[in-house]
Design a protein around this motif. Structure first.
Motif, PDB file in Angstrom:
ATOM      1  N   SER A 153       0.862  -1.367  -0.192  1.00  0.00           N
ATOM      2  CA  SER A 153      -0.136   0.191   0.016  1.00  0.00           C
ATOM      3  C   SER A 153       0.798   1.298  -0.125  1.00  0.00           C
ATOM      4  O   SER A 153       0.512   2.057  -0.637  1.00  0.00           O
ATOM      5  N   THR A 154       2.163   1.217   0.561  1.00  0.00           N
ATOM      6  CA  THR A 154       2.890   2.250   0.469  1.00  0.00           C
ATOM      7  C   THR A 154       3.476   2.597  -0.974  1.00  0.00           C
ATOM      8  O   THR A 154       3.638   3.841  -1.202  1.00  0.00           O
ATOM      9  N   ILE A 155       3.803   1.570  -1.518  1.00  0.00           N
ATOM     10  CA  ILE A 155       4.313   1.792  -3.020  1.00  0.00           C
ATOM     11  C   ILE A 155       2.987   2.335  -3.786  1.00  0.00           C
ATOM     12  O   ILE A 155       3.484   3.228  -4.619  1.00  0.00           O
ATOM     13  N   ILE A 156       1.860   1.812  -3.823  1.00  0.00           N
ATOM     14  CA  ILE A 156       0.792   2.100  -4.743  1.00  0.00           C
ATOM     15  C   ILE A 156       0.408   3.657  -3.997  1.00  0.00           C
ATOM     16  O   ILE A 156       0.371   4.262  -5.077  1.00  0.00           O
ATOM     17  N   TRP A 157       0.532   3.839  -2.947  1.00  0.00           N
ATOM     18  CA  TRP A 157       0.166   5.300  -2.440  1.00  0.00           C
ATOM     19  C   TRP A 157       1.228   6.333  -3.132  1.00  0.00           C
ATOM     20  O   TRP A 157       0.828   7.356  -3.597  1.00  0.00           O
ATOM     21  N   LEU A 158       2.644   6.229  -2.998  1.00  0.00           N
ATOM     22  CA  LEU A 158       3.523   6.990  -3.299  1.00  0.00           C
ATOM     23  C   LEU A 158       3.728   6.941  -4.811  1.00  0.00           C
ATOM     24  O   LEU A 158       3.926   8.150  -5.464  1.00  0.00           O
ATOM     25  N   LEU A 159       3.378   5.919  -5.564  1.00  0.00           N
ATOM     26  CA  LEU A 159       3.118   5.992  -7.037  1.00  0.00           C
ATOM     27  C   LEU A 159       2.120   6.759  -7.591  1.00  0.00           C
ATOM     28  O   LEU A 159       2.002   7.488  -8.398  1.00  0.00           O
ATOM     29  N   THR A 160       0.930   6.767  -6.818  1.00  0.00           N
ATOM     30  CA  THR A 160      -0.321   7.577  -7.205  1.00  0.00           C
ATOM     31  C   THR A 160       0.049   8.972  -6.952  1.00  0.00           C
ATOM     32  O   THR A 160      -0.253   9.822  -7.724  1.00  0.00           O
ATOM     33  N   LEU A 161       0.667   9.435  -5.929  1.00  0.00           N
ATOM     34  CA  LEU A 161       1.182  10.767  -5.798  1.00  0.00           C
ATOM     35  C   LEU A 161       1.911  11.179  -7.011  1.00  0.00           C
ATOM     36  O   LEU A 161       1.694  12.405  -7.472  1.00  0.00           O
ATOM     37  N   ILE A 162       3.085  10.443  -7.314  1.00  0.00           N
ATOM     38  CA  ILE A 162       3.797  10.904  -8.308  1.00  0.00           C
ATOM     39  C   ILE A 162       3.348  10.913  -9.835  1.00  0.00           C
ATOM     40  O   ILE A 162       3.161  11.640 -10.501  1.00  0.00           O
ATOM     41  N   ILE A 163       2.450  10.077  -9.920  1.00  0.00           N
ATOM     42  CA  ILE A 163       1.766   9.823 -11.348  1.00  0.00           C
ATOM     43  C   ILE A 163       0.665  10.889 -11.250  1.00  0.00           C
ATOM     44  O   ILE A 163       0.630  11.714 -12.395  1.00  0.00           O
TER      45      ILE A 163
END
Length: 176
Positions: free
Chosen positions: A102-112
């Motif tokens: 969930s950390t990876i997904i959340w940070l990726l969504t912020l960046i994307i």
């Protein structure tokens, strides 16, 4: 120099301050002040972005400005917790087995979301990614609350997926 706070580690292992000499050593009061200032500034940026969106209407420029301010506000709010527990402990908690994905997904969504907002992609995609980012943020945050993810799943099972609650079964296995 070591001090005793609710955030200090046990006496048998070196504290964070002793392990990381490049980090400044802050008192408990300085940590709380840093957290409040950083968190307040992050939320202020997100609020300003929201006000820009409300006052300017949903144009591509205001959506881009909103997304940029909102995302920067989120990153600053993440940085606020570094004052309380330190960078190493924060990274350990974020990369813990229960919340790594969930950390990876959340940070990726912020960046994307930030990337597509700045690149001027269709406003619909930016709005969609903001909703995905908020959902990822809620799922990530729920991992810090005991049984938080299970409560979210049970809410969906009793509302959106009431006709077919078994759809959420794979999520229950992930949440445990």
């Amino acid at each position: 120099m070591s001090f005793s706070t609710p955030f200090a580690t046990s006496q048998s292992e070196p504290s964070f301050e002793e392990e990381c000499e490049g980090c400044p050593q802050l008192s408990y009061q300085q940590r709380i002040i840093g957290f409040c200032v950083c968190c307040g500034f992050g939320y202020l940026l997100s609020f300003i972005g929201t006000m820009l969106l409300v006052s300017g209407g949903p144009t591509s420029d205001t959506i881009r400005d909103f997304a940029a301010l909102y995302i920067f506000g989120n990153f600053i709010a993440i940085a606020a917790t570094l004052f309380l527990i330190g960078p190493r402990k924060q990274c350990q908690k974020m990369c813990d087995k229960t919340r790594r994905f969930s950390t990876i997904i959340w940070l990726l969504t912020l960046i994307i979301t930030f990337s597509i907002a700045v690149a001027g992609v269709n406003v619909g995609w930016v709005v969609f990614m903001i909703f995905v980012q908020i959902a990822a943020s809620v799922w990530y945050s729920a991992s810090y609350i005991p049984y938080g993810r299970r409560m979210i799943i049970k809410l969906f099972q009793s509302t959106c997926f009431k006709p077919c609650p078994a759809v959420c079964d794979p999520c229950i296995k992930i949440a445990t």
